[in-house]
Write a protein that holds these residues in place. Structure first.
Motif, PDB file in Angstrom:
ATOM      1  N   LYS A 140      -2.795 -34.686   0.392  1.00  0.00           N
ATOM      2  CA  LYS A 140      -2.043 -33.641   1.098  1.00  0.00           C
ATOM      3  C   LYS A 140      -2.911 -32.433   1.416  1.00  0.00           C
ATOM      4  N   LYS A 141      -3.979 -32.234   0.633  1.00  0.00           N
ATOM      5  CA  LYS A 141      -4.897 -31.111   0.853  1.00  0.00           C
ATOM      6  C   LYS A 141      -6.318 -31.638   0.857  1.00  0.00           C
ATOM      7  N   LEU A 142      -7.068 -31.223   1.874  1.00  0.00           N
ATOM      8  CA  LEU A 142      -8.435 -31.674   2.050  1.00  0.00           C
ATOM      9  C   LEU A 142      -9.342 -30.474   2.247  1.00  0.00           C
ATOM     10  N   ALA A 143     -10.366 -30.359   1.404  1.00  0.00           N
ATOM     11  CA  ALA A 143     -11.378 -29.316   1.566  1.00  0.00           C
ATOM     12  C   ALA A 143     -12.608 -29.966   2.178  1.00  0.00           C
ATOM     13  N   VAL A 144     -13.064 -29.456   3.299  1.00  0.00           N
ATOM     14  CA  VAL A 144     -14.166 -30.047   4.060  1.00  0.00           C
ATOM     15  C   VAL A 144     -15.341 -29.079   4.085  1.00  0.00           C
ATOM     16  N   SER A 145     -16.531 -29.605   3.798  1.00  0.00           N
ATOM     17  CA  SER A 145     -17.722 -28.754   3.819  1.00  0.00           C
ATOM     18  C   SER A 145     -18.102 -28.408   5.248  1.00  0.00           C
ATOM     19  N   CYS A 146     -18.639 -27.207   5.404  1.00  0.00           N
ATOM     20  CA  CYS A 146     -19.092 -26.726   6.706  1.00  0.00           C
ATOM     21  C   CYS A 146     -20.397 -25.973   6.488  1.00  0.00           C
ATOM     22  N   PHE A 166      -6.843 -34.679  11.172  1.00  0.00           N
ATOM     23  CA  PHE A 166      -5.947 -34.700  10.014  1.00  0.00           C
ATOM     24  C   PHE A 166      -4.739 -33.796  10.263  1.00  0.00           C
ATOM     25  N   THR A 167      -3.899 -34.191  11.191  1.00  0.00           N
ATOM     26  CA  THR A 167      -2.775 -33.344  11.593  1.00  0.00           C
ATOM     27  C   THR A 167      -1.691 -33.225  10.525  1.00  0.00           C
ATOM     28  N   SER A 168      -1.579 -34.196   9.624  1.00  0.00           N
ATOM     29  CA  SER A 168      -0.529 -34.140   8.600  1.00  0.00           C
ATOM     30  C   SER A 168      -1.082 -33.773   7.222  1.00  0.00           C
ATOM     31  N   ILE A 169      -2.314 -33.290   7.186  1.00  0.00           N
ATOM     32  CA  ILE A 169      -2.957 -32.888   5.932  1.00  0.00           C
ATOM     33  C   ILE A 169      -3.406 -31.437   6.071  1.00  0.00           C
ATOM     34  N   GLU A 170      -3.167 -30.651   5.029  1.00  0.00           N
ATOM     35  CA  GLU A 170      -3.634 -29.260   5.024  1.00  0.00           C
ATOM     36  C   GLU A 170      -5.148 -29.268   4.796  1.00  0.00           C
TER      37      GLU A 170
END
Length: 188
Positions: A140-146, A166-170
């Motif tokens: 439900k929650k995704l942290a992505v590196s940038c 990821f339209t349905s994931i925060e």
């Protein structure tokens, strides 16, 4: 098993099988944040059916030197570098360890497993197998590196692209240079 800022993490490599080599096992030692190398890593190697991780015993020997030594004995890293998603999936299927990791992601079901941190993935077309697996999981929650070396416009484009996947994931973004710096205030 390690600890940073009071938070436990583990990657399932525990048993010392030789100096500087830790064997992979599927049993976790306790509650912690789990690290899975979905496309392998240069410090992971396969010996027969087993996967092991190279580790430094001290600061005297650089990890890159240990990797080079393994390769001189015709041991090559468990590392997926194939081009398209289908080829990557085929490479993953030949490794018990990589298959285990992908299945762990696929089966994230419990409430406490609904968060995921991604490091170093471009989420491009060649990562479609990972994208689809995340979408099919209960994440439900995704942290992505940038990477902070990008321009402001490049960061905006990157964030827009990832959010459109990821339209349905925060989705939250974090400075890739601060992965284990839990006090970082860098805001993307």
């Amino acid at each position: 098993r390690g600890q940073i800022s009071g938070l436990l993490f583990e990657d399932n490599f525990y048993d010392l099988i030789e100096p500087r080599k830790l064997a992979f096992g599927t049993e976790l030692k306790g509650p912690s944040r789990n690290i899975h190398y979905l496309h392998g890593a240069l410090f992971l190697f396969k010996q027969g059916a087993a996967t092991y991780k190279l580790t430094r015993l001290d600061d005297e020997v650089e990890l890159i030197k240990l990797i080079k030594e393994e390769m001189q004995f015709n041991n090559f890293p468990v590392f997926v570098a194939e081009g398209n998603a289908r080829d990557k999936e085929d490479a993953i299927s030949t490794s018990f360890y990589l298959t285990y990791c992908l299945n762990k992601l696929r089966n994230k079901r419990r409430h406490d497993e609904q968060r995921l941190v991604s490091f170093g993935f471009s989420f491009s077309e060649s990562d479609k197998h990972i994208i689809d697996t995340i979408k099919q999981s209960k994440v439900k929650k995704l942290a992505v590196s940038c990477y902070p070396g990008l321009t402001v416009n490049e960061i905006k484009q990157y964030k827009t692209r990832i959010n459109s996947i990821f339209t349905s994931i925060e989705v939250d973004f974090y400075d890739s240079t601060s992965l284990f710096n839990f006090n970082s205030k860098y805001d993307f």
